[in-house]
Design an enzyme around this catalytic site. Sequence first.
Site, PDB file in Angstrom:
ATOM      1  N   ASP A 113     -43.142   9.177  59.215  1.00 21.87           N
ATOM      2  CA  ASP A 113     -42.729   9.377  57.830  1.00 21.87           C
ATOM      3  C   ASP A 113     -42.187   8.042  57.330  1.00 21.87           C
ATOM      4  O   ASP A 113     -41.190   7.545  57.862  1.00 21.87           O
ATOM      5  CB  ASP A 113     -41.614  10.441  57.830  1.00 21.87           C
ATOM      6  CG  ASP A 113     -41.477  11.164  56.517  1.00 21.87           C
ATOM      7  OD1 ASP A 113     -41.647  10.521  55.486  1.00 21.87           O
ATOM      8  OD2 ASP A 113     -41.180  12.370  56.549  1.00 21.87           O
ATOM      9  N   ASP A 220     -43.149   9.012  51.759  1.00 18.09           N
ATOM     10  CA  ASP A 220     -42.119   9.741  51.017  1.00 18.09           C
ATOM     11  C   ASP A 220     -42.146   9.328  49.539  1.00 18.09           C
ATOM     12  O   ASP A 220     -42.159   8.134  49.235  1.00 18.09           O
ATOM     13  CB  ASP A 220     -40.762   9.377  51.643  1.00 18.09           C
ATOM     14  CG  ASP A 220     -39.640  10.269  51.184  1.00 18.09           C
ATOM     15  OD1 ASP A 220     -39.746  11.483  51.382  1.00 18.09           O
ATOM     16  OD2 ASP A 220     -38.653   9.746  50.643  1.00 18.09           O
ATOM     17  N   GLU A 279     -46.596  11.882  49.551  1.00 16.01           N
ATOM     18  CA  GLU A 279     -45.852  13.023  49.017  1.00 16.01           C
ATOM     19  C   GLU A 279     -45.628  12.796  47.529  1.00 16.01           C
ATOM     20  O   GLU A 279     -44.911  11.870  47.140  1.00 16.01           O
ATOM     21  CB  GLU A 279     -44.491  13.153  49.711  1.00 16.01           C
ATOM     22  CG  GLU A 279     -43.720  14.359  49.201  1.00 16.01           C
ATOM     23  CD  GLU A 279     -42.213  14.178  49.182  1.00 16.01           C
ATOM     24  OE1 GLU A 279     -41.503  15.186  49.233  1.00 16.01           O
ATOM     25  OE2 GLU A 279     -41.733  13.026  49.093  1.00 16.01           O
ATOM     26  N   HIS A 337     -39.510  20.595  55.167  1.00 16.99           N
ATOM     27  CA  HIS A 337     -38.067  20.486  55.389  1.00 16.99           C
ATOM     28  C   HIS A 337     -37.251  20.502  54.100  1.00 16.99           C
ATOM     29  O   HIS A 337     -36.029  20.369  54.151  1.00 16.99           O
ATOM     30  CB  HIS A 337     -37.788  19.188  56.161  1.00 16.99           C
ATOM     31  CG  HIS A 337     -38.148  17.984  55.337  1.00 16.99           C
ATOM     32  ND1 HIS A 337     -39.456  17.639  55.063  1.00 16.99           N
ATOM     33  CD2 HIS A 337     -37.385  17.073  54.698  1.00 16.99           C
ATOM     34  CE1 HIS A 337     -39.469  16.568  54.300  1.00 16.99           C
ATOM     35  NE2 HIS A 337     -38.228  16.198  54.062  1.00 16.99           N
ATOM     36  N   ASP A 338     -37.906  20.596  52.953  1.00 14.20           N
ATOM     37  CA  ASP A 338     -37.198  20.634  51.672  1.00 14.20           C
ATOM     38  C   ASP A 338     -37.281  22.002  51.001  1.00 14.20           C
ATOM     39  O   ASP A 338     -36.698  22.186  49.914  1.00 14.20           O
ATOM     40  CB  ASP A 338     -37.826  19.623  50.689  1.00 14.20           C
ATOM     41  CG  ASP A 338     -37.622  18.179  51.107  1.00 14.20           C
ATOM     42  OD1 ASP A 338     -36.608  17.878  51.761  1.00 14.20           O
ATOM     43  OD2 ASP A 338     -38.494  17.345  50.778  1.00 14.20           O
TER      44      ASP A 338
END
Length: 552
Positions: A113, A220, A279, A337-338
């Site tokens: 990431d 990200d 993302e 994870h969000d």
Amino acid sequence: MTEPGAATASPAAPASPSDWWQDAVVYQIYPRSFLDTDGDGVGDLPGIIDRLDYLRDLGVDAVWLSPIYPSPGLDVGYDVSDHSRVDPIFGTEADFDRLVAETHRRGMKLVLDLVMNHTSDRHAWFEASRSSRDNPYADWYLWRDPAGYAADGTPLPPNNWVSFFGGSGWQWEPRRNQFYEHTFLVEQPDLNWRNPQVEAAQMAMVRGWLERGVDGFRLDVFNAFLKDPDLASNPEQPGATAWNRQRHVNDRDQPDFVDLLARFRALVDEYPGRFTVGELFDGGPEQAATMTGGDHLVFDWEFITAPWSAAAFRELVERRERLFGPDRRPTLVFSNHDQPRQASRFAASAGTDDIDAVAKAAAMLLVGLRGTPFLYFGEELGMVDVAIPADEIVDPPARIAGPDFPWWNRDQCRTPMAWTSGPMAGFTTGRPWLRTGDYARHHNVAAESADPDSVLSTYRRLLAARREVEALRRGSYETLDAGDSDVFAWRRAAGGSTAVVAVNFAAAERRIRVPRGDAVRAVAGTHLDPPAPDADGGLTLRPFEGVILTSG
Ligand code: BGC
């Protein structure tokens, strides 16, 4: 440590072509929560190595790790203080190299990431940058003079930008008598990507990881790297929150970002077979489709907000098929994870207590639709969100949530992986950094491995079917009219291989019709005894049942 529970044999991974990501199922690990081997309550790289066999046997092809870099941990790892090293909390540099080697030895890939929009305020670049206006890093972040001063002498921010994590997007630095910009926390200053030195430093860091053998990257909030060169204010619009009261046309999505992305991809392309996925920071499939191409995929968020309804899914899939066309590959992301865990969210939307049944039906969608599936750790167990008491909140924006700043506490979906029904779910021998949930009593790897009808066993069967049937991995997509509005059915076809997939979204039995010839044999389903159609193509699906049918 060894893997608890029995392993299910699965077919060998297909040979690895350079576009392996077209066939792959990517599994997202949130490293803090996967497996702790040293008892400090935080998951680590040796823990991941220890469970690579589990992942291979599940049918995973690639593992994406949420950030593993040194970080003060304010945004739980997304505030990075050194992008080119491993945080000692997760292990050593040697552990990382061993993880790469062990992943490859099992025929799997490792994806990192990359958090490149911002750094931690403790990053050496920012510490230098904030110290004065004339140091070598002075222009590495977005610094601006105040727009003016209030009557009481308070400096006024240069424009109207707000932080996604609440409050102003600008923070005053008295040492420079200037503001710096931050899209997220005050402790996460945004980098100035228009400074060629910043781009060069980032590219060098990326090359370092490629040299160490990583197979790809998740980027990200990649569409926020570039801002309007003049940092103009965003236009105002009516909206419920400070963030929504602006159109974010100047703090992300700049026209020259495609060129930056191309330069980044050119670097990655020097290393054959490496893939990337960006993302989107707040964007739909329209934008995702235009930024997808070559070995680069893009996440969008439509499935994550979709209600549990056959009509909603059909519409959404058809729209994305139109936007992407046959040659560009969409991603399939139901959780991360969000966001709320998919089992919790879909079951709530379906209005049912049978969470496992919905989790299995969601697995069928993930495995059967066209695109690259991204599976968030624990979803294969049917893990659910865990309520976190106020005094245990870790997620920083959740601590300041209020009427003008509603925030879903992300801790709820980040709780530790459940390996056993023993103490701390077999995750740690210490005190876990986030509480484990009640789910672990029944939903854990050991118990579910022993139950052929568990969510885990269902995932293993469905992922094995995906490996077996080429049409599921690479096939085209076509909606089928199943004759019942609660059933979503579609056909996938590649070369000579065809698959028909049907999912019943209702909590009641449904009778449908599938095309004879294409759909004769049930390859796998959400239930242990998947139904085959009768001679007229009539098929009865039980509540929340999904099935994969082939012609022979
Ligand atoms: C990550 C979040 C993070 C944010 C800032 C996101 O999109 O997924 O977890 O808080 O970027 O880095």
